[in-house]
Design a protein around this motif. Structure first.
Motif, PDB file in Angstrom:
ATOM      1  N   PHE A 368       0.821  -1.204   0.000  1.00  0.00           N
ATOM      2  CA  PHE A 368       0.000   0.000   0.000  1.00  0.00           C
ATOM      3  C   PHE A 368       0.859   1.260   0.000  1.00  0.00           C
ATOM      4  N   ALA A 369       0.568   2.196  -0.891  1.00  0.00           N
ATOM      5  CA  ALA A 369       1.292   3.470  -1.071  1.00  0.00           C
ATOM      6  C   ALA A 369       2.693   3.271  -1.631  1.00  0.00           C
ATOM      7  N   GLN A 370       3.061   2.032  -1.914  1.00  0.00           N
ATOM      8  CA  GLN A 370       4.351   1.702  -2.548  1.00  0.00           C
ATOM      9  C   GLN A 370       5.526   2.434  -1.877  1.00  0.00           C
ATOM     10  N   PRO A 371       5.750   2.182  -0.586  1.00  0.00           N
ATOM     11  CA  PRO A 371       6.823   2.891   0.129  1.00  0.00           C
ATOM     12  C   PRO A 371       8.211   2.583  -0.397  1.00  0.00           C
ATOM     13  N   GLY A 372       8.405   1.363  -0.917  1.00  0.00           N
ATOM     14  CA  GLY A 372       9.716   1.011  -1.456  1.00  0.00           C
ATOM     15  C   GLY A 372      10.114   1.911  -2.611  1.00  0.00           C
ATOM     16  N   ILE A 373       9.173   2.181  -3.514  1.00  0.00           N
ATOM     17  CA  ILE A 373       9.452   3.056  -4.654  1.00  0.00           C
ATOM     18  C   ILE A 373       9.706   4.476  -4.179  1.00  0.00           C
ATOM     19  N   GLN A 374       8.917   4.930  -3.207  1.00  0.00           N
ATOM     20  CA  GLN A 374       9.109   6.291  -2.676  1.00  0.00           C
ATOM     21  C   GLN A 374      10.521   6.454  -2.116  1.00  0.00           C
ATOM     22  N   LYS A 375      10.992   5.457  -1.374  1.00  0.00           N
ATOM     23  CA  LYS A 375      12.338   5.530  -0.791  1.00  0.00           C
ATOM     24  C   LYS A 375      13.409   5.493  -1.875  1.00  0.00           C
ATOM     25  N   LYS A 376      13.220   4.652  -2.872  1.00  0.00           N
ATOM     26  CA  LYS A 376      14.226   4.525  -3.924  1.00  0.00           C
ATOM     27  C   LYS A 376      14.310   5.787  -4.783  1.00  0.00           C
ATOM     28  N   VAL A 377      13.181   6.404  -5.052  1.00  0.00           N
ATOM     29  CA  VAL A 377      13.196   7.650  -5.828  1.00  0.00           C
ATOM     30  C   VAL A 377      13.906   8.747  -5.039  1.00  0.00           C
ATOM     31  N   LYS A 378      13.646   8.801  -3.743  1.00  0.00           N
ATOM     32  CA  LYS A 378      14.321   9.780  -2.902  1.00  0.00           C
ATOM     33  C   LYS A 378      15.817   9.515  -2.853  1.00  0.00           C
ATOM     34  N   ALA A 379      16.203   8.247  -2.766  1.00  0.00           N
ATOM     35  CA  ALA A 379      17.621   7.891  -2.767  1.00  0.00           C
ATOM     36  C   ALA A 379      18.280   8.266  -4.089  1.00  0.00           C
ATOM     37  N   LEU A 380      17.553   8.085  -5.192  1.00  0.00           N
ATOM     38  CA  LEU A 380      18.090   8.475  -6.499  1.00  0.00           C
ATOM     39  C   LEU A 380      18.329   9.977  -6.550  1.00  0.00           C
ATOM     40  N   GLU A 381      17.392  10.748  -6.020  1.00  0.00           N
ATOM     41  CA  GLU A 381      17.543  12.201  -6.003  1.00  0.00           C
ATOM     42  C   GLU A 381      18.782  12.616  -5.196  1.00  0.00           C
ATOM     43  N   GLU A 382      18.976  12.004  -4.046  1.00  0.00           N
ATOM     44  CA  GLU A 382      20.143  12.332  -3.224  1.00  0.00           C
ATOM     45  C   GLU A 382      21.436  11.923  -3.908  1.00  0.00           C
ATOM     46  N   LEU A 383      21.418  10.770  -4.565  1.00  0.00           N
ATOM     47  CA  LEU A 383      22.614  10.297  -5.260  1.00  0.00           C
ATOM     48  C   LEU A 383      22.999  11.237  -6.397  1.00  0.00           C
ATOM     49  N   VAL A 384      22.031  11.623  -7.211  1.00  0.00           N
ATOM     50  CA  VAL A 384      22.314  12.522  -8.338  1.00  0.00           C
ATOM     51  C   VAL A 384      22.781  13.890  -7.836  1.00  0.00           C
ATOM     52  N   SER A 385      22.222  14.361  -6.726  1.00  0.00           N
ATOM     53  CA  SER A 385      22.652  15.659  -6.186  1.00  0.00           C
ATOM     54  C   SER A 385      24.114  15.632  -5.762  1.00  0.00           C
ATOM     55  N   ARG A 386      24.623  14.443  -5.401  1.00  0.00           N
ATOM     56  CA  ARG A 386      26.025  14.323  -4.991  1.00  0.00           C
ATOM     57  C   ARG A 386      26.966  14.137  -6.179  1.00  0.00           C
ATOM     58  N   ILE A 387      26.535  13.367  -7.168  1.00  0.00           N
ATOM     59  CA  ILE A 387      27.449  13.030  -8.255  1.00  0.00           C
ATOM     60  C   ILE A 387      27.360  13.983  -9.438  1.00  0.00           C
ATOM     61  N   ASP A 388      26.244  14.696  -9.579  1.00  0.00           N
ATOM     62  CA  ASP A 388      26.115  15.653 -10.684  1.00  0.00           C
ATOM     63  C   ASP A 388      25.180  16.784 -10.243  1.00  0.00           C
ATOM     64  N   GLU A 389      25.728  17.735  -9.523  1.00  0.00           N
ATOM     65  CA  GLU A 389      24.953  18.850  -8.988  1.00  0.00           C
ATOM     66  C   GLU A 389      24.307  19.661 -10.091  1.00  0.00           C
ATOM     67  N   GLN A 390      24.959  19.717 -11.269  1.00  0.00           N
ATOM     68  CA  GLN A 390      24.430  20.520 -12.364  1.00  0.00           C
ATOM     69  C   GLN A 390      23.103  19.951 -12.884  1.00  0.00           C
ATOM     70  N   VAL A 391      23.040  18.640 -13.087  1.00  0.00           N
ATOM     71  CA  VAL A 391      21.795  18.009 -13.533  1.00  0.00           C
ATOM     72  C   VAL A 391      20.710  18.157 -12.465  1.00  0.00           C
ATOM     73  N   HIS A 392      21.092  17.941 -11.227  1.00  0.00           N
ATOM     74  CA  HIS A 392      20.133  18.067 -10.124  1.00  0.00           C
ATOM     75  C   HIS A 392      19.555  19.488 -10.061  1.00  0.00           C
ATOM     76  N   SER A 393      20.411  20.478 -10.175  1.00  0.00           N
ATOM     77  CA  SER A 393      19.950  21.876 -10.134  1.00  0.00           C
ATOM     78  C   SER A 393      19.072  22.208 -11.334  1.00  0.00           C
ATOM     79  N   HIS A 394      19.380  21.592 -12.480  1.00  0.00           N
ATOM     80  CA  HIS A 394      18.582  21.833 -13.691  1.00  0.00           C
ATOM     81  C   HIS A 394      17.156  21.321 -13.489  1.00  0.00           C
ATOM     82  N   PHE A 395      17.032  20.135 -12.894  1.00  0.00           N
ATOM     83  CA  PHE A 395      15.692  19.612 -12.599  1.00  0.00           C
ATOM     84  C   PHE A 395      14.940  20.546 -11.659  1.00  0.00           C
ATOM     85  N   ARG A 396      15.626  21.014 -10.633  1.00  0.00           N
ATOM     86  CA  ARG A 396      14.961  21.890  -9.664  1.00  0.00           C
ATOM     87  C   ARG A 396      14.567  23.229 -10.299  1.00  0.00           C
TER      88      ARG A 396
END
Length: 474
Positions: A368-396
């Motif tokens: 219910f509410a697919q918490p696993g996907i929610q956590k993984k998407v959040k982890a992906l966001e944090e990972l990209v913000s560390r390895i490529d700040e430029q792409v992360h900032s572009h999305f924001r």
């Protein structure tokens, strides 16, 4: 100290961009490592550059280290007599350069003669299109040819794998014959699989860069935990688990028409025709009936999640791999009615159990509410913000939420983004990792964003589709 670390890093990572490797081509034989000792060693003392902070670049190092893992011509077990770190001697380099200039000057002087005689060249001098032909013809003299700097040779072209969504891989029927390297890998797999107790750690190591088609079914059964490592127990285990699955069919499948299961069955019945609609195999009524049974039985045995759209896609790689055990030709257009009932039952039961093993590790993606996907998407966001700040900032900057495009990546494990052939190859690696479908998948998704970072950064108008896919307007 930094220069020493840099030197050690490049020695360990001989395949990284910037490392010296032999040049292969019709006019240039491989360099002899025994004659090339000093040039790079002396040069590295002067030109070595300290590495950046290892923590900041660890993902990029990982990406570069694995960037060639999908190349069917590369393998760390290839039989080369040279050490991993190739060095270059200035005399050898000058001699090779002089030879290249001389060859080009001859071609320029007599172009007409070259053109007029091209059609009269004997068959033995034509360009080799199959890697295996050239490899087999020079088995006994491989080492001698590699060490020769003066003999000219035509190296085989790598087989071209189609980019369309084909199921078959490079070892399927109709593809170029196997190379010596592929035959060596296949023999190693057969040796591992036939041993009394298969070394699963060694099997994972060899499976990470891809599993040969001929042994993929049994390898997947072992890596998923469906089969035991002990060869004497495998036959009885298969028989017992297959009987158990069809016991579930007899016990539960008739309940699909009951009121409390009707919604589940109706959704499965709607989703199955949408599963790989462009591949004829999955539009056959018999195949769709098999998928309905697999998904319905799994759903009622896992009431915490039940059936969720997207799970239907996860059956297809297992079904294709286990079908290939009985079909030598490309299975994409194969008519399954040509198989015996026992074969179809084995494919169905094995697909069910292996899919169940996969979902055991990512079931929170579908509760219910697919918490696993929610956590993984959040982890992906944090990972990209560390390895490529430029792409992360572009999305924001353009208010693009990761959930808008990464939800489907996590829900379907990239199966809607990749051809099925590539998905099967990717799953070779996922099953070789301890938590491949949950944790390693996250890094594959990050690698996608880094791979297409230029296109992302050039885009200013993002369009979000209703099915959680992210599109860029042309």
């Amino acid at each position: 100290m930094a220069a020493e670390n840099s030197k050690q890093f490049w020695k360990r990572s001989a395949k990284l961009p910037g490392s010296i490797q032999p040049v292969y081509g019709a006019q240039h034989p491989p360099l002899d490592p025994r004659l090339t000792k000093n040039f790079i060693k002396e040069r590295s003392k002067v030109n070595s550059v300290p590495l950046k902070n290892k923590k900041a670049s660890s993902f990029h190092e990982f990406a570069r280290n694995t960037s060639d893992a999908w190349d069917i011509g590369d393998d760390e077990e290839e039989d080369f007599s040279s050490p991993p770190f190739q060095t270059l001697n200035s005399k050898v380099a000058l001699a090779t350069a002089a030879q290249v200039l001389e060859n080009h000057s001859k071609l320029r002087v007599k172009p007409e003669r070259s053109q007029s005689t091209s059609s009269d060249v004997p068959a033995s001098y034509k360009v080799i299109k199959s890697s295996s032909d050239a490899q087999l013809s020079r088995n006994s003299s491989d080492t001698c040819l590699r060490n020769s700097l003066h003999k000219q040779q035509s190296l085989p072209l790598r087989p071209i794998i189609p980019l369309v969504a084909r199921i078959s891989d490079q070892n399927a029927s109709g593809a170029p014959p196997m190379t010596v390297r592929e035959k060596t890998r296949l023999e190693k797999f057969r040796q591992l699989l036939s041993s009394h107790n298969t070394d699963l750690d060694e099997l994972r190591k060899w499976s990470w860069p891809g599993v040969p088609r001929e042994v993929r079914p049994v390898t997947w059964r072992l890596l998923s935990g469906y089969l035991p490592a002990n060869t004497e127990r495998r036959k009885l285990t298969l028989q017992r688990k297959r009987e158990e699955y069809f016991g579930f069919i007899e016990q539960y499948y008739d309940s699909r028409n009951e009121e409390h299961h009707q919604d589940t069955y109706r959704q499965i019945h709607i989703d199955i025709p949408r599963t790989n609609p462009l591949i004829p195999l999955f539009q056959q009524p018999l195949v769709q009936e098999i998928f309905e049974r697999i998904l319905f039985i799994w759903a009622i045995r896992h009431p915490a999640s039940g059936y969720v759209q997207g799970i239907n896609d996860l059956v297809t790689p297992f079904f294709v791999v286990f079908l290939s055990e009985y079909v030598e030709e490309d299975v994409e257009n194969f008519d399954v009615t040509n198989l015996s009932q026992d074969m179809l039952r084995s494919i169905e039961a094995d697909s069910f159990w292996c899919m169940s093993k996969l979902l055991d590790g990512i079931q929170d993606n579908y509760t219910f509410a697919q918490p696993g996907i929610q956590k993984k998407v959040k982890a992906l966001e944090e990972l990209v913000s560390r390895i490529d700040e430029q792409v992360h900032s572009h999305f924001r900057r353009y208010e693009v939420e990761y959930l808008q495009f990464a939800f489907r990546w996590m829900n379907n494990l990239l199966m809607r983004e990749l051809p099925l052939r590539c998905t099967i190859r990717l799953w070779d690696t996922y099953q070789s990792e301890p938590e491949g479908f949950s944790h390693f998948h996250l890094y594959v998704c990050a690698a996608f964003l880094i791979k297409w970072r230029k296109e992302i950064l050039d885009e200013e108008d993002f369009q979000v589709t209703q099915n959680h896919g992210l599109l860029w307007k042309e």
